[in-house]
Design an enzyme around this catalytic site. Structure first.
Site, mmCIF file in Angstrom:
data_model
loop_
_atom_site.group_PDB
_atom_site.id
_atom_site.type_symbol
_atom_site.label_atom_id
_atom_site.label_comp_id
_atom_site.label_asym_id
_atom_site.label_seq_id
_atom_site.Cartn_x
_atom_site.Cartn_y
_atom_site.Cartn_z
ATOM 1 N N LYS A 124 -5.182 4.936 -6.000
ATOM 2 C CA LYS A 124 -4.658 4.091 -7.019
ATOM 3 C C LYS A 124 -4.124 4.894 -8.099
ATOM 4 O O LYS A 124 -4.711 4.950 -8.861
ATOM 5 C CB LYS A 124 -5.255 2.722 -7.118
ATOM 6 C CG LYS A 124 -4.443 1.544 -7.763
ATOM 7 C CD LYS A 124 -3.451 1.305 -6.755
ATOM 8 C CE LYS A 124 -2.308 0.116 -7.016
ATOM 9 N NZ LYS A 124 -1.158 -0.083 -6.101
ATOM 10 N N SER A 127 1.989 -1.835 -2.512
ATOM 11 C CA SER A 127 1.300 -2.543 -3.411
ATOM 12 C C SER A 127 1.608 -4.122 -3.334
ATOM 13 O O SER A 127 1.680 -4.730 -2.206
ATOM 14 C CB SER A 127 1.231 -1.940 -4.799
ATOM 15 O OG SER A 127 0.066 -2.185 -5.474
#
Length: 631
Positions: free
Chosen positions: A196, A416
């Protein structure tokens, strides 16, 4: 006295706005009355496509553009992708269209379109050329994205003073950590997922090993798709192409022709002569008028109105709305809705270039209750954003799926939060070069303590609970407060995993293994089971129609609602706030600058604008790396 001057200033601003709008109205009426004739497709017309024009996922405009559309979108607006595709497909069977002219220079930011959108346009051009209608491409200094599309042409001409800017693809990421430290801005984060990387621009000065690994992986897939496309239409070997790219990077005209990447090296007047012959027009004295017309539909209209000999032509901007309008089945009793989710996902209403959780959900509820809408195709082109807004949209889509089929079509970017909202669909389509995944979340909490203290500003606090000032900008978070943030981040991440596990019918442990915030290409996502099929928006529409068991003709309607000129003027008069990101981007665009330096300025402003647009109530976000610039 202070209030008097403030009121006076406000009145002066109002008067100025009214004067400007009044002048626009007068000019608009004059323009509408005298210089905006109906769009005409002349026999033998050449369809002109500007490859420097970006493509965007937004509703196609079936109506003809007017003066105010040009005024409000000065500087070159994006062309709706579906509108462009409908236009090219319609031109195949249009006997009035003799061929296509592709024009491309290189602007550094003209080809802002994602590679999935470029691939869709390229495939439409390949289909056009397969019908034995000529596609001419005239290039000056095309970059990889421009040449990738232009390589579908049946004849490619490179300007003698041009070259192929074909060094491969690169993803350059921007890091602001040093800048923030210099000015005393601190940033603390909590995140879940080794890959991430959305927080890295504010916590590192370079890419982490995990981020570098994922970027190399999906960039490799993008480049492989580009090479395969070029090799297929140009009849070259991918290995030979890679060798040439590595040996030269910037390929001179002679070498490009020798490698069969272009058919000839010539100036535009040579191409123009070919186009005139193709259109059945005598070339005498028509060069300058036609050359100008290829760049501007208005110039072509003016030349036609004056009965000057010129190349019959029409730009894709003018032709596509005609094709879209012809395709529409107004008043049809059954329809499929295409709902475009493009931009950052934000809490609340959102604004230009954003997907507002409240406003988008409201549109979805209207579609759910519309009995003429038999199925919905969600077209996703988003890096994600607010976790709360993503869940809000996903919930509405889940309710939608209970009463009518929902199919997702992923554009260039559906990662995402963009993937989160996709989990409500019965089937997910992605392009091979779609960027998706990034299943992970983070919380980002800045503070300005050092910056404020340097200026002599200090803070003091009174509170009724230990964590009452958890989100203050006045100081860094304590370890206990960071633990609170991490618990919230973990909770949202677990919910994300559960959504994916349920939607994809995958064991939770399997989802956890392929999540970690990692970004995947469409090809990789298909192999991993994150998407069902590789296909286009058109494929998704057909799948939705099949799931809805539609028989006979049906209309295709596009949402969200496109604002009319009146609505735009109303917003201007009401002085409605514009998202900071949009303000910054618009300010830079007004400069009209091109090149590497201008692109760097745009990157910085967009990065900061995206940061300032973060408005999740809990400060938790499902978003991929901020600026994914592939060139």
């Amino acid at each position: 006295m202070k209030q008097f001057f403030a009121a006076l200033a406000a009145n002066l601003v109002t008067i100025a706005v009214c004067v400007v709008v009044g002048l626009l109205l007068i000019a608009g009426i004059a323009a509408s009355a005298g210089s905006r004739p109906a769009t005409e497709v002349r026999q033998g017309a050449v369809l002109v496509i500007d490859l420097d024009r970006p493509l965007s996922d937004q509703p196609a405009h079936p109506e003809r553009r007017g003066f105010f559309d040009d005024a409000f979108e000065a500087g070159g607006s994006a062309l709706p992708l579906r509108s462009a595709l409908v236009g090219v497909r319609a031109a195949i069977d249009d006997d009035r269209i003799s061929g296509i002219l592709l024009r491309g220079t290189v602007t550094g930011d003209g080809t802002r379109s994602g590679y999935a959108a470029l691939r869709a346009l390229r495939e439409a051009l390949v289909a056009f050329a397969a019908k034995k209608k000529p596609v001419h491409a005239y290039l000056v200094n095309p970059d990889a994205a421009t040449y990738y599309v232009a390589s579908a042409a049946s004849t490619i001409t490179l300007d003698p003073f041009g070259s192929l800017l074909l060094p491969g693809l690169v993803s350059e990421q921007l890091f602001l950590t040093g800048l923030f430290e210099k000015y005393g801005i601190g940033v603390q984060v909590s995140r879940v997922g080794r890959f991430k990387a959305a927080v890295e621009p504010f916590t590192r000065r370079d890419m982490s090993p995990e981020n570098r690994q994922q970027v190399a992986s999906y960039l490799g897939d993008l480049w492989s798709e580009v090479k395969r496309g070029i090799a297929r239409t140009r009849g070259v070997d991918t290995l030979a192409l890679q060798a040439l790219v590595d040996a030269q990077g910037i390929i001179a005209p002679a070498e490009a022709q020798s490698a069969r990447l272009v058919d000839r090296v010539a100036y535009f007047d040579v191409v123009l002569t070919d186009l005139q012959k193709m259109a059945g027009v005598a070339p005498a004295d028509s060069g300058s008028a036609a050359a100008g017309g290829a760049d501007s539909s208005r110039a072509a209209r003016l030349a036609a109105a004056l009965d000057q000999p010129t190349l019959p032509q029409i730009t894709l901007d003018d032709y596509a709305p005609l094709a879209v309008a012809k395709e529409r089945l107004v008043g049809a009793s059954q329809a499929i809705a295409i709902m475009y989710a493009e931009g950052d996902i934000v809490d609340g209403e959102g604004g230009a270039g954003q997907i507002g959780g409240m406003s988008f959900s409201r549109e979805l509820r209207a579609l759910r209750n519309d009995r003429t809408i038999k199925a919905v195709v969600l077209r996703v082109n988003s890096p994600g954003g607010s976790a709360v807004a993503s869940e809000q949209i996903q919930r509405e889509l889940t309710l939608m799926a209970q009463v009518k089929p929902v199919v997702v079509s992923m554009g260039s970017l559906a990662a995402s939060g963009g993937y989160w909202i996709s989990t409500a669909a019965a089937r997910i389509y992605a392009e091979p070069n779609t960027i998706t995944g990034s299943i992970g979340v983070f919380a980002l909490v800045p503070n300005i303590q050092a910056l404020a203290n340097r200026q002599g500003v200090t803070f003091d606090t009174v509170k009724t609970g230990r964590y009452a000032d958890l989100f203050t900008l006045a100081r860094p978070r304590t370890e206990a407060e960071l633990a609170v943030l991490q618990r919230g981040t973990d909770m949202v991440y677990d919910a994300f995993l559960q959504r994916v596990s349920t939607a994809r019918r995958l064991p939770l442990d399997s989802v956890r293994a392929l999540a970690e915030g990692r970004v995947w290409s469409g090809v990789q996502a298909h192999r991993l089971g994150l998407v069902d099929s590789l296909g286009s928006l058109q494929d998704a529409v057909k799948a939705a129609a099949a799931r809805a068991k539609l028989t006979g003709d049906y209309d295709v309607r596009e949402y969200p609602h496109v604002k009319t000129t009146t609505e735009r003027l109303s917003e201007l008069l009401e002085d409605k706030p514009t998202p900071v990101a949009a303000q910054l981007d618009a300010a830079v665009q007004q400069l009209g600058a091109r090149g590497a330096a201008a692109e760097l300025v745009r990157d910085i402003t967009r990065e900061l604008g995206a940061l300032m647009a973060y408005n999740d109530p809990r400060g938790v976000y499902a978003r991929m790396p901020f600026i994914l610039r592939v060139r």
